[in-house]
Design a protein around this motif. Sequence first.
Motif, short mmCIF file in Angstrom:
data_model
loop_
_atom_site.label_atom_id
_atom_site.label_comp_id
_atom_site.label_asym_id
_atom_site.label_seq_id
_atom_site.Cartn_x
_atom_site.Cartn_y
_atom_site.Cartn_z
N GLY A 20 11.85 3.54 -35.47
CA GLY A 20 12.12 4.07 -36.82
C GLY A 20 11.05 3.54 -37.76
N ILE A 21 11.48 3.08 -38.92
CA ILE A 21 10.53 2.53 -39.91
C ILE A 21 9.80 1.30 -39.35
CG2 ILE A 21 10.43 1.43 -42.20
CD1 ILE A 21 11.68 3.72 -43.17
N TYR A 22 10.45 0.61 -38.43
CA TYR A 22 9.88 -0.63 -37.89
C TYR A 22 8.80 -0.39 -36.83
CZ TYR A 22 13.22 -3.43 -40.46
OH TYR A 22 13.92 -4.03 -41.48
N LYS A 23 8.49 0.87 -36.56
CA LYS A 23 7.54 1.17 -35.48
C LYS A 23 6.14 0.61 -35.78
CE LYS A 23 6.41 4.79 -32.36
NZ LYS A 23 5.43 5.33 -31.90
N ARG A 24 5.68 0.76 -37.00
CA ARG A 24 4.31 0.33 -37.31
C ARG A 24 4.25 -0.78 -38.35
NH1 ARG A 24 1.59 3.68 -34.53
NH2 ARG A 24 2.34 5.79 -34.19
N ILE A 25 5.41 -1.23 -38.81
CA ILE A 25 5.43 -2.23 -39.88
C ILE A 25 6.57 -3.22 -39.60
CG2 ILE A 25 6.62 -0.47 -41.29
CD1 ILE A 25 5.71 -1.78 -43.78
N ILE A 71 1.89 -3.47 -44.53
CA ILE A 71 1.13 -2.21 -44.56
C ILE A 71 1.14 -1.67 -43.13
CG2 ILE A 71 -1.16 -1.19 -44.93
CD1 ILE A 71 -1.55 -3.39 -47.09
N PRO A 72 1.65 -0.44 -42.94
CA PRO A 72 1.76 0.08 -41.58
C PRO A 72 0.42 0.06 -40.84
CG PRO A 72 2.77 1.58 -43.17
CD PRO A 72 2.07 0.52 -43.96
N LYS A 73 0.46 -0.32 -39.57
CA LYS A 73 -0.76 -0.32 -38.75
C LYS A 73 -0.88 1.05 -38.08
CE LYS A 73 -3.10 -3.50 -35.66
NZ LYS A 73 -2.99 -4.88 -35.20
N ILE A 74 -1.97 1.72 -38.39
CA ILE A 74 -2.12 3.08 -37.83
C ILE A 74 -2.89 2.99 -36.51
CG2 ILE A 74 -2.92 5.44 -38.28
CD1 ILE A 74 -0.87 4.48 -40.38
N LYS A 118 13.13 -16.58 -30.68
CA LYS A 118 14.23 -15.81 -30.08
C LYS A 118 13.74 -14.79 -29.05
CE LYS A 118 18.25 -13.69 -29.62
NZ LYS A 118 19.28 -14.28 -28.76
N PHE A 119 12.69 -14.04 -29.42
CA PHE A 119 12.29 -12.90 -28.56
C PHE A 119 11.00 -13.13 -27.78
CE2 PHE A 119 14.98 -11.00 -31.89
CZ PHE A 119 15.95 -10.40 -31.09
N GLY A 120 10.30 -14.24 -28.04
CA GLY A 120 9.11 -14.61 -27.27
C GLY A 120 8.04 -13.54 -27.24
N ASP A 121 7.56 -13.23 -26.02
CA ASP A 121 6.43 -12.29 -25.87
C ASP A 121 6.75 -10.90 -26.41
OD1 ASP A 121 4.81 -14.18 -24.88
OD2 ASP A 121 5.09 -13.66 -22.77
N GLU A 122 8.03 -10.53 -26.38
CA GLU A 122 8.37 -9.20 -26.89
C GLU A 122 7.97 -9.10 -28.37
OE1 GLU A 122 12.54 -8.14 -26.70
OE2 GLU A 122 12.09 -6.05 -27.23
N TYR A 123 8.22 -10.19 -29.14
CA TYR A 123 7.84 -10.15 -30.56
C TYR A 123 6.32 -10.27 -30.71
CZ TYR A 123 8.31 -10.44 -35.60
OH TYR A 123 8.21 -10.16 -36.95
N ARG A 124 5.70 -11.11 -29.88
CA ARG A 124 4.23 -11.25 -29.95
C ARG A 124 3.54 -9.91 -29.69
NH1 ARG A 124 5.26 -15.84 -26.86
NH2 ARG A 124 5.47 -17.70 -28.18
N GLU A 125 4.04 -9.18 -28.72
CA GLU A 125 3.48 -7.85 -28.42
C GLU A 125 3.71 -6.90 -29.59
OE1 GLU A 125 1.60 -6.72 -25.88
OE2 GLU A 125 1.52 -8.85 -25.35
N THR A 182 1.79 -3.72 -35.08
CA THR A 182 2.37 -3.50 -36.42
C THR A 182 1.63 -4.31 -37.49
OG1 THR A 182 3.91 -5.29 -35.90
CG2 THR A 182 4.76 -3.06 -35.66
N GLY A 183 1.75 -3.85 -38.73
CA GLY A 183 1.25 -4.63 -39.86
C GLY A 183 2.42 -5.32 -40.53
N ARG A 184 2.14 -6.35 -41.31
CA ARG A 184 3.24 -7.05 -41.99
C ARG A 184 3.94 -6.15 -42.99
NH1 ARG A 184 1.54 -13.40 -42.92
NH2 ARG A 184 2.83 -14.16 -41.21
#
Length: 193
Positions: free
Chosen positions: A119-124, A190-193, A174-181, A186-188
């Motif tokens: 959703g919105i969290y896909k790129r940001i 500003i969406p990463k295109i 909490k989520f380890g490599d899943e969050y690092r990936e 993603t951008g903080r």
Amino acid sequence: MTEDIWKLGFFALFVVWFLVRAYYGRKAKAGRSDHKVRPVFESCLVGLNFIGMMILPLAAVFTPWLDSFSMNIPDQVRLLFLVIGFFNVWLFARIHADLGKNWSPVLEIKQDHTLVKSGIYKRIRHPMYAHIWLWVIGQGIILDNWLVLVFGVAAWSLLYYLRVPKEEEMLITKFGDEYREYMKTTGRVIPKI
Ligand code: SAH
């Protein structure tokens, strides 16, 4: 007289925003917490943001006390930010819907916490914080009030820069490599295109 119309316009926006928060906030309360972080200093910054996003804008709407802080912003610019404001509130509802029960006003990992990446969290990574940036800028411009603008932006800057590194550290724990990936795509705010 025209000033009253701007005040009314902002207040309408504020009420819709407040109702969205109240609706989703109630729903998210259901998720119980494993781990909460709210140090004293952060609570003080939350208090400053309460002043910046509630007390001062509402004082500007309902009292004449802050009327002398006008910047004479052109009506077209104020109208543009009012329209953007309604779009921003719609975005706020979508963000809350995507984050669901994982939402919290403090940094915490809930029981059954899931990592939202769609959703919105896909790129940001921090759309809600992006929403707040837009909100604190918009409120000062719509109300044409530099005290509201400067205080709101300053209080939010402090909380934002303190909170985001801690939040990301907590989610990495909490989520380890899943969050690092997830961070790589993603951008903080500003969406990463
Ligand atoms: N920083 C996010 C969320 C703000 S709400 C944003 O700006 O949209 C704060 C809570 O959201 C924190 O307690 C954290 O545990 C949780 N959170 C942050 N990002 C998340 C994600 N991608 N998935 C699930 N929960 C997340």
